[in-house]
Design a protein around this motif. Structure first.
Motif, short mmCIF file in Angstrom:
data_model
loop_
_atom_site.label_atom_id
_atom_site.label_comp_id
_atom_site.label_asym_id
_atom_site.label_seq_id
_atom_site.Cartn_x
_atom_site.Cartn_y
_atom_site.Cartn_z
N VAL A 1 0.84 -1.07 -0.02
CA VAL A 1 0.22 0.03 0.12
C VAL A 1 1.04 1.17 0.17
N LEU A 2 0.61 2.02 -0.80
CA LEU A 2 1.56 3.39 -0.93
C LEU A 2 0.79 4.60 -0.45
N ILE A 3 1.34 5.12 0.33
CA ILE A 3 0.84 6.29 0.91
C ILE A 3 1.77 7.30 0.44
N TRP A 4 1.34 8.44 -0.28
CA TRP A 4 1.98 9.41 -1.13
C TRP A 4 1.56 10.78 -0.91
N GLY A 5 2.42 11.37 -0.55
CA GLY A 5 2.23 13.07 -0.31
C GLY A 5 3.23 14.04 -1.12
N ALA A 6 2.58 14.99 -1.99
CA ALA A 6 3.58 15.65 -2.83
C ALA A 6 3.69 17.27 -2.56
N THR A 7 4.66 17.78 -3.01
CA THR A 7 4.70 19.10 -2.71
C THR A 7 4.73 19.55 -4.49
N LYS A 8 4.99 20.81 -4.55
CA LYS A 8 4.82 21.40 -6.04
C LYS A 8 5.87 21.06 -6.62
N ALA A 9 7.10 20.72 -5.98
CA ALA A 9 8.02 20.37 -6.59
C ALA A 9 8.52 18.98 -6.95
N THR A 10 7.42 18.18 -6.74
CA THR A 10 7.36 16.54 -6.97
C THR A 10 7.11 16.42 -8.58
N ASP B 1 1.14 -10.15 5.65
CA ASP B 1 2.39 -10.14 4.90
C ASP B 1 2.59 -9.06 4.17
N GLY B 2 1.87 -8.17 4.14
CA GLY B 2 2.02 -6.86 3.36
C GLY B 2 3.13 -5.67 3.88
N ALA B 3 2.99 -4.65 3.11
CA ALA B 3 3.87 -3.60 3.34
C ALA B 3 3.44 -2.32 3.19
N VAL B 4 3.82 -1.21 3.71
CA VAL B 4 3.18 0.13 3.65
C VAL B 4 4.63 0.70 3.15
N LEU B 5 4.51 1.70 2.24
CA LEU B 5 5.27 2.46 1.61
C LEU B 5 5.09 3.79 1.65
N VAL B 6 5.65 4.68 2.27
CA VAL B 6 5.43 6.11 2.60
C VAL B 6 6.34 6.98 1.79
N VAL B 7 5.85 7.68 0.95
CA VAL B 7 6.97 8.23 -0.05
C VAL B 7 6.22 9.87 0.07
N GLY B 8 7.12 10.73 0.36
CA GLY B 8 6.91 12.26 0.36
C GLY B 8 8.26 13.04 0.91
N CYS B 9 8.02 14.42 1.21
CA CYS B 9 9.02 15.01 1.90
C CYS B 9 9.17 14.73 3.45
N GLU B 10 10.33 15.08 3.82
CA GLU B 10 10.82 14.68 5.03
C GLU B 10 9.74 14.73 6.16
N GLU B 11 9.19 16.25 5.95
CA GLU B 11 8.04 16.65 7.18
C GLU B 11 6.87 15.44 7.16
N LEU B 12 6.64 14.84 5.79
CA LEU B 12 5.53 13.94 5.70
C LEU B 12 6.16 12.49 6.42
N LEU B 13 7.47 12.24 6.23
CA LEU B 13 7.95 11.11 6.56
C LEU B 13 7.93 10.94 8.08
N SER B 14 8.30 12.31 8.66
CA SER B 14 8.57 12.29 10.20
C SER B 14 7.27 12.36 10.96
N ALA B 15 6.35 12.88 10.06
CA ALA B 15 4.80 12.73 10.73
C ALA B 15 4.28 11.37 10.77
N TRP B 16 4.57 10.47 9.85
CA TRP B 16 4.42 9.36 9.78
C TRP B 16 5.19 8.59 10.76
N MET B 17 6.13 8.51 11.04
CA MET B 17 6.99 7.86 12.08
C MET B 17 6.34 8.46 13.49
N ASP B 18 6.03 9.73 13.65
CA ASP B 18 5.43 9.98 14.79
C ASP B 18 4.03 9.08 15.19
N ILE B 19 3.34 8.67 14.29
CA ILE B 19 1.88 8.20 14.42
C ILE B 19 1.89 6.71 14.62
N ILE B 20 3.33 5.99 13.92
CA ILE B 20 3.23 4.51 14.10
C ILE B 20 3.67 3.79 15.06
#
Length: 131
Positions: free
Chosen positions: A40-49, A112-131
């Motif tokens: 499952v891909l969780i994707w957040g993008a900025t205008k530079a993406t 046996d699935g996986a979560v793939l989170v793709v995005g800017c550093e702030e998004l990745l940090s926010a994800w790590m805060d909630i898991i």
């Protein structure tokens, strides 16, 4: 931020890819380390993406895509990102928060699935805060 494991059950991977070249590198890592996983891909993008270049590469690795808006000023709203992704890949859902994305993942991800989170550093940090 490069490819990094942040959780084991479910397997959680974060990556800061924001262009086509980085998406290709990420796809190779997914093939190498998670060849049989339903992702499952969780994707957040900025205008530079580079959304148009990244979509076919990232979505080819995912069973579904959940879009979120990263917590930064130059973010692309999740519904706008979903609309762009949907032009190339139909299995996409836009959500209002990472918490909502996490809840959806908990309902649809196989053991046996996986979560793939793709995005800017702030998004990745926010994800790590909630898991």
């Amino acid at each position: 931020a490069g490819f990094g494991k942040v959780s084991v059950k479910p397997l959680g991977i974060v990556d800061g890819a924001d262009n086509g070249e980085q998406a290709l590198r990420l796809a190779l890592d997914v093939d190498r380390y998670m060849p049989e996983k339903q992702i499952v891909l969780i994707w957040g993008a900025t205008k530079a993406t580079e959304i148009e270049e990244m979509t076919p590469v990232l979505c080819s690795k995912a069973s579904c895509v959940i879009t979120v808006a990263p917590p930064v000023r130059n973010r692309i709203p999740s519904f706008d990102l979903a609309s762009q992704v949907m032009q190339q890949y139909p299995a996409v859902t836009a959500v209002d928060s990472l918490e909502e994305a996490k809840e959806i993942v908990s309902m649809i991800l196989p053991k046996d699935g996986a979560v793939l989170v793709v995005g800017c550093e702030e998004l990745l940090s926010a994800w790590m805060d909630i898991i």
